[in-house]
Design an enzyme around this catalytic site. Structure first.
Site, mmCIF file in Angstrom:
data_model
loop_
_atom_site.group_PDB
_atom_site.id
_atom_site.type_symbol
_atom_site.label_atom_id
_atom_site.label_comp_id
_atom_site.label_asym_id
_atom_site.label_seq_id
_atom_site.Cartn_x
_atom_site.Cartn_y
_atom_site.Cartn_z
ATOM 1 N N ARG A 159 -11.579 2.813 11.157
ATOM 2 C CA ARG A 159 -12.772 2.644 10.329
ATOM 3 C C ARG A 159 -13.194 1.195 10.466
ATOM 4 O O ARG A 159 -12.404 0.288 10.245
ATOM 5 C CB ARG A 159 -12.479 2.974 8.859
ATOM 6 C CG ARG A 159 -13.759 3.165 8.013
ATOM 7 C CD ARG A 159 -13.466 3.162 6.534
ATOM 8 N NE ARG A 159 -13.129 1.831 6.058
ATOM 9 C CZ ARG A 159 -12.028 1.539 5.362
ATOM 10 N NH1 ARG A 159 -11.152 2.481 5.069
ATOM 11 N NH2 ARG A 159 -11.793 0.294 4.982
ATOM 12 N N GLU A 176 0.814 -1.213 0.000
ATOM 13 C CA GLU A 176 0.000 0.000 0.000
ATOM 14 C C GLU A 176 0.848 1.264 0.000
ATOM 15 O O GLU A 176 0.411 2.332 0.425
ATOM 16 C CB GLU A 176 -0.944 -0.019 1.212
ATOM 17 C CG GLU A 176 -1.896 -1.195 1.189
ATOM 18 C CD GLU A 176 -2.738 -1.286 2.457
ATOM 19 O OE1 GLU A 176 -3.749 -0.571 2.531
ATOM 20 O OE2 GLU A 176 -2.377 -2.070 3.357
ATOM 21 N N TYR A 199 -9.047 3.223 -4.955
ATOM 22 C CA TYR A 199 -8.032 4.241 -5.111
ATOM 23 C C TYR A 199 -7.805 4.765 -6.520
ATOM 24 O O TYR A 199 -7.132 5.763 -6.703
ATOM 25 C CB TYR A 199 -6.695 3.701 -4.575
ATOM 26 C CG TYR A 199 -6.788 3.269 -3.138
ATOM 27 C CD1 TYR A 199 -7.027 4.188 -2.134
ATOM 28 C CD2 TYR A 199 -6.652 1.935 -2.784
ATOM 29 C CE1 TYR A 199 -7.116 3.796 -0.805
ATOM 30 C CE2 TYR A 199 -6.731 1.529 -1.457
ATOM 31 C CZ TYR A 199 -6.971 2.476 -0.481
ATOM 32 O OH TYR A 199 -7.068 2.083 0.824
ATOM 33 N N GLY A 250 -7.625 5.024 4.831
ATOM 34 C CA GLY A 250 -7.143 5.951 3.823
ATOM 35 C C GLY A 250 -7.581 7.386 4.069
ATOM 36 O O GLY A 250 -8.658 7.648 4.594
#
Length: 357
Positions: A294, A22, A255, A316
């Site tokens: 999250r 990532e 993304y 993110g």
């Protein structure tokens, strides 16, 4: 000692990049933090970690190179971390905008603990547990939080006796099912499989990312996410819904393409939104999270049952990320959110003070 002092600019080390799959997502997230942080309250230092593990102290003039990851081209191979550590020690707080392994899994958090520096987000234990989906599931089960049927396959068994693994999965889970590396994120290495041939291929691919592979039942559900913010008394946001453009919400959807649809609040009954918020906070506390997380759920189409999918301790922060969108929906803009997270970092350092330290 660790509280933010008024009328004094705080020096924040923003860290990004990393050796995980990532890396690029981390740079995008960090760029958003850098561009939105309140410069009247905070000075920033930039520390990038290349894919090879070299730590680089970037100048203010290099900010524009963070977004496209071109900063790494200037890195001196094998430079080590001593210079970057000195920069960290000069800072008041760290904002580790690092996703995935060696960033979101408790490893760098351990460095911050050794240096005695406050940092944004979850501590060593919560970061490590949340990154490892197998252990996350153990804690969720103990906390009485609903989750899908699952099993764990190990690399050694996959490579040496894959037929036995497949038979066990077919017996316990069946088709279709999802294959996921236990330690990964952003849907990297995730496969939906519908038959034995696909299962065999997916297991072989997934074990490349981690020695433990999670196999989960397919849940015919809508993808609902909930942002949690706070330390001792965390607050859950209004849940939002992701409507994927594909079969499931994959890396490209998250993304790159932006083709998925986001709906906040999620179009489900109010009592179900409240149930999701309750479970989100319960999971946050069970894993001993801090700052932010999250929490992702499935809302079953058949009966409205809520199933917790996973917890992301450093979600993110791109311009299409759900966490900041859900927080903004509840009235807090991105700049204020960043300030709040930094304040929570100081607060968490104070809360975790030990006798004699």
């Amino acid at each position: 000692m660790y509280k933010m002092e008024k009328n004094r600019e705080i020096k924040v080390a923003v860290m990004f990049g990393g050796q995980s799959t990532e890396h690029e997502v981390s740079c995008l997230s960090a760029y958003s933090v850098i561009k939105n942080i309140d410069r009247e309250k905070f000075n920033i230092e930039l520390i990038g970690i290349t894919k090879d593990g070299d730590w680089v102290h970037l100048a203010e003039s290099d900010i524009k190179t963070v977004k496209d990851c071109s900063w790494a081209e200037k890195a001196v191979k094998g430079a080590g971390i001593s210079g970057a550590i000195k920069v960290l020690e000069s800072c008041d707080v760290v904002f580790p905008v690092l996703h995935g392994l060696w960033g979101e899994d408790g490893t760098v958090q351990g460095i911050f603990e050794l240096l005695g520096i406050p940092y944004v987000g979850c501590g060593v234990l919560a970061s490590a547990v949340s990154m490892d989906k197998a252990y996350t599931k153990i804690i969720l089960k103990d906390a009485g939080i609903p989750q899908c049927i699952h099993t764990v396959a190990y690399r050694q068994d996959i490579l040496q006796n894959i037929s036995v693994c497949i038979e066990e999965i077919e017996s316990k889970i069946g088709y279709p099912c999802f294959i996921k590396p236990s330690n990964s994120g952003s849907s990297v290495g995730v496969f939906k499989v519908k038959n034995r041939d696909e299962l065999k291929t997916a297991l072989i691919e997934a074990q490349k990312f981690d020695r433990k592979v999670i196999v989960e039942e397919f849940v015919d559900g809508r993808e609902i996410e909930c942002a949690v913010l706070g330390n001792e008394n965390p607050v859950a946001s209004t849940p939002g819904e992701i409507i994927p453009s594909k079969e499931f919400y994959d890396y490209e959807d998250k993304y790159s393409s932006g083709a998925s649809v986001v709906q906040i609040p999620a179009d489900i009954p109010e009592e179900k939104r409240e149930e999701i918020k309750k479970y989100a906070v319960k999971a946050f506390k069970a894993i001993d999270c801090a700052g932010l997380s999250r929490v992702d759920f499935f809302y079953k189409r058949s009966n409205g049952e809520i199933v917790l999918n996973e917890i992301n301790t450093l979600p993110g922060f791109t311009d299409i990320s759900m966490y900041s969108k859900m927080i903004k929906n509840d009235g807090m803009d991105f700049k204020t959110l960043i300030t709040e997270l930094i304040e929570l970092a100081f607060d968490n350092k104070e809360n975790n003070r030990r006798c004699g330290v």
